[in-house]
Design a protein around this motif. Structure first.
Motif, short mmCIF file in Angstrom:
data_model
loop_
_atom_site.label_atom_id
_atom_site.label_comp_id
_atom_site.label_asym_id
_atom_site.label_seq_id
_atom_site.Cartn_x
_atom_site.Cartn_y
_atom_site.Cartn_z
N SER A 1 17.70 0.56 -0.45
CA SER A 1 16.74 0.37 -1.66
C SER A 1 16.71 -1.19 -2.01
N TYR A 2 17.46 -2.06 -1.50
CA TYR A 2 17.29 -3.34 -1.75
C TYR A 2 17.08 -3.63 -3.30
N THR A 3 15.88 -4.16 -3.78
CA THR A 3 15.88 -4.34 -5.30
C THR A 3 15.21 -3.12 -5.87
N GLY A 4 15.10 -2.02 -5.43
CA GLY A 4 14.63 -0.96 -5.92
C GLY A 4 13.16 -0.76 -6.18
N ALA A 5 12.17 -1.53 -5.45
CA ALA A 5 10.78 -1.57 -5.47
C ALA A 5 10.16 -0.22 -5.55
N PHE A 6 10.53 0.75 -4.29
CA PHE A 6 10.00 2.05 -4.19
C PHE A 6 10.62 2.84 -5.41
N SER A 7 11.59 2.64 -5.87
CA SER A 7 12.26 3.40 -7.10
C SER A 7 11.31 3.11 -8.26
N VAL A 8 11.08 1.82 -8.55
CA VAL A 8 10.12 1.55 -9.47
C VAL A 8 8.86 2.21 -9.54
N PHE A 9 8.00 2.13 -8.42
CA PHE A 9 7.02 2.88 -8.30
C PHE A 9 6.92 4.15 -8.59
N ALA A 10 7.84 4.98 -8.01
CA ALA A 10 8.19 6.12 -8.00
C ALA A 10 8.28 6.44 -9.60
N ALA A 11 8.88 5.80 -10.35
CA ALA A 11 9.46 6.07 -11.67
C ALA A 11 7.94 5.87 -12.72
N LEU A 12 7.26 5.09 -12.27
CA LEU A 12 5.94 4.71 -13.01
C LEU A 12 4.92 5.66 -12.57
N GLY A 13 4.98 6.47 -11.46
CA GLY A 13 4.31 7.43 -11.11
C GLY A 13 4.82 8.80 -11.62
N GLY A 14 5.76 8.72 -12.43
CA GLY A 14 5.98 10.21 -13.14
C GLY A 14 7.25 10.78 -12.38
N SER A 15 7.87 10.36 -11.63
CA SER A 15 9.18 11.00 -11.01
C SER A 15 9.93 11.61 -11.99
N SER A 16 10.62 12.78 -11.78
CA SER A 16 11.67 13.11 -12.66
C SER A 16 12.90 12.34 -12.68
N LYS A 17 13.25 11.84 -11.76
CA LYS A 17 14.50 11.01 -11.49
C LYS A 17 14.48 10.24 -10.32
N GLU B 25 0.90 -1.18 0.02
CA GLU B 25 -0.04 -0.18 -0.12
C GLU B 25 0.78 1.34 -0.02
N VAL B 26 2.20 1.37 0.44
CA VAL B 26 2.94 2.34 0.61
C VAL B 26 3.54 2.49 -0.82
N ARG B 27 3.81 1.50 -1.52
CA ARG B 27 4.28 1.63 -2.81
C ARG B 27 3.29 2.28 -3.63
N LYS B 28 2.01 1.73 -3.79
CA LYS B 28 1.00 2.24 -4.47
C LYS B 28 0.83 3.84 -4.22
N THR B 29 0.75 4.18 -2.88
CA THR B 29 0.66 5.56 -2.38
C THR B 29 1.87 6.46 -3.04
N ILE B 30 2.79 5.97 -2.91
CA ILE B 30 3.87 6.84 -3.77
C ILE B 30 3.72 6.98 -5.08
N ARG B 31 3.29 5.88 -6.05
CA ARG B 31 3.24 6.24 -7.44
C ARG B 31 1.84 7.07 -7.48
N ASP B 32 0.82 6.86 -6.75
CA ASP B 32 -0.28 7.53 -7.22
C ASP B 32 -0.56 8.96 -6.77
N LYS B 33 0.28 9.29 -5.71
CA LYS B 33 -0.03 10.48 -5.00
C LYS B 33 1.23 11.41 -4.81
N TYR B 34 2.47 10.96 -4.79
CA TYR B 34 3.59 11.86 -4.52
C TYR B 34 4.70 11.67 -5.35
N ALA B 35 4.77 10.88 -6.38
CA ALA B 35 5.96 10.86 -7.44
C ALA B 35 6.00 11.89 -8.46
N LYS B 36 4.86 11.99 -8.92
CA LYS B 36 4.94 12.94 -10.09
C LYS B 36 5.60 14.18 -10.33
N GLY B 37 6.65 14.08 -11.18
CA GLY B 37 7.58 15.21 -11.28
C GLY B 37 8.51 15.52 -10.32
#
Length: 399
Positions: free
Chosen positions: A231-247, A211-223
């Protein structure tokens, strides 16, 4: 038929066990010396030999076993475990019907009635994890119950206990059915994860953060610029990137974190070259970021409860405030810190005190945007709230 022995509960603990407390604690038993072999079925009695509860002896963290039933005549056999597994599956029916999520917890220890045992589902494969020699001694009944309760492609197991040379004859973690590909690709809210069922103690993702990863993607990552620490295997990073993070910038000390994170980016169609993956001690990276005046819009802090590198020993209980202060200094004003811990020995109130102390010591101000504990599939026993170990707080840096 397993041997059963009687244990005497000290008077001051009787009401707790009658009320459903599931952990058999060292301090609660008057004649603990009677315990000699893990896996023994125990009947908890009062001083007048009146039955209180039935459980098993298995050393796990601070406990010496788990209560399994309040019925004196209950047989701890395959039928017993099957009833609990089927009940657990019924509770999670919505997950089995969700085509966008094909990895989740099926059975969560004492939350589903059997402490020391978890079962996870990965697109038709089941992973059984044993947390003590005691529950492992009951494995034949548990596995028989699981096989009779579900349709499956294959089954695997993990042993999360110190067997001191015992059970080392197992060639791998495979139990039965068809062997899984390495990796198998599962989905979480439509995002792909590469799962390795027979590659050491970890499979590639921690399911409790869904639920935390989904929230990052849907509400906090864009731009936003995102720093994912530990970061382990980068799961939070993947969700952030798919949510439109700039980097995204992923930092972890383990060498294999680079290839694992690259794999997760690739199977989700994310160009690896557009992201940054750094193999480095997180504390060294914080020093580097301060020196270079690097600032991020979103910082994820999800450290292990205890970690040791060549120069740093980290303990959540002692060092989380310091870790937060490091993160605050490289977070933009208006940015968000996702502070997380799976440390079970303190609650959300204490964790929020850590946040308050960190900002106070830096003279900063913040607001709490939202918080999370364990998701539904990580069921928590009503009488064992300490089993709700996950604490995640989204903190907005105001000043």
């Amino acid at each position: 038929m397993y041997k059963e022995i009687e244990l005497t509960v000290k008077p001051e603990y009787i009401d707790e066990y009658k009320d459903g407390y599931p952990l058999i604690c060292k301090e609660s038993i008057a004649d603990l010396s009677r315990l000699t072999k893990e896996g023994t079925i125990v009947n908890l009695m009062d001083s007048k030999k009146k039955f209180i509860a039935k459980g098993y002896y298995g050393i796990q963290n601070k406990g010496y076993g788990w209560v399994l039933s309040s019925n004196k005549d209950e047989q701890i056999d395959a039928e017993y475990f099957a009833k609990r597994i089927k009940s657990a599956i019924e509770y999670r029916e919505e997950f089995f019907n969700d085509k966008e999520t094909t990895a989740f917890r099926v059975f969560n220890g004492e939350g589903d009635g059997v402490g020391g045992l978890t079962i996870d589902y990965f697109d038709g494969f089941y992973m059984v994890t044993w947390y003590s020699i005691g529950i492992y001694e009951l494995k034949d009944e548990v596995l028989k119950a699981l096989k009779s309760s579900v349709e499956y492609k294959g089954m695997y197991q993990k042993k999360r206990f110190d067997a001191k040379g015992q059970y080392l004859d197992d060639a791998d973690d495979f139990v039965c059915g068809t062997k899984a590909d390495a990796p198998i690709i599962v989905k979480e809210n439509g995002v792909n994860f590469a799962i390795y069922l027979d590659d050491g103690p970890m499979v590639g993702v921690f399911l409790d953060q869904r639920e935390v990863r989904k929230t990052i993607r849907d509400k906090y990552a864009k731009g936003k610029t995102v720093l994912n620490t530990f970061s382990y295997t980068g799961a939070f990073s993947v969700f952030a990137a798919l949510g439109g993070s700039s980097k995204t910038t992923s930092v972890d000390l383990a060498n294999r974190s680079r290839s694992k994170t690259e794999e997760h980016f690739s199977i989700n169609g994310i160009h690896v070259e557009s992201q940054e993956i750094i193999v480095e001690d997180v504390f060294n990276y914080f020093k580097y970021a301060v020196k270079k005046n690097l600032l991020f819009d979103l910082v994820v802090l999800d450290p292990p409860s205890f970690a040791r590198s060549k120069k740093v020993t980290f303990s959540v209980a002692k060092d989380y405030v310091k870790l937060l202060k490091e993160a605050i200094q490289i977070t933009n004003r208006g940015g968000v810190i996702v502070a997380s811990t799976n440390y079970a020995n303190f609650g959300m109130m204490t964790f929020r005190d850590f946040i308050f102390k960190a900002f106070k010591e830096l003279g900063g101000k913040y607001t709490v945007e939202e918080s999370f504990t364990l998701p539904k599939d990580f069921r928590v026993a009503e009488k064992f709230k300490e089993g709700d170990y996950l604490k995640v707080v989204f903190i907005k840096k105001v000043k």
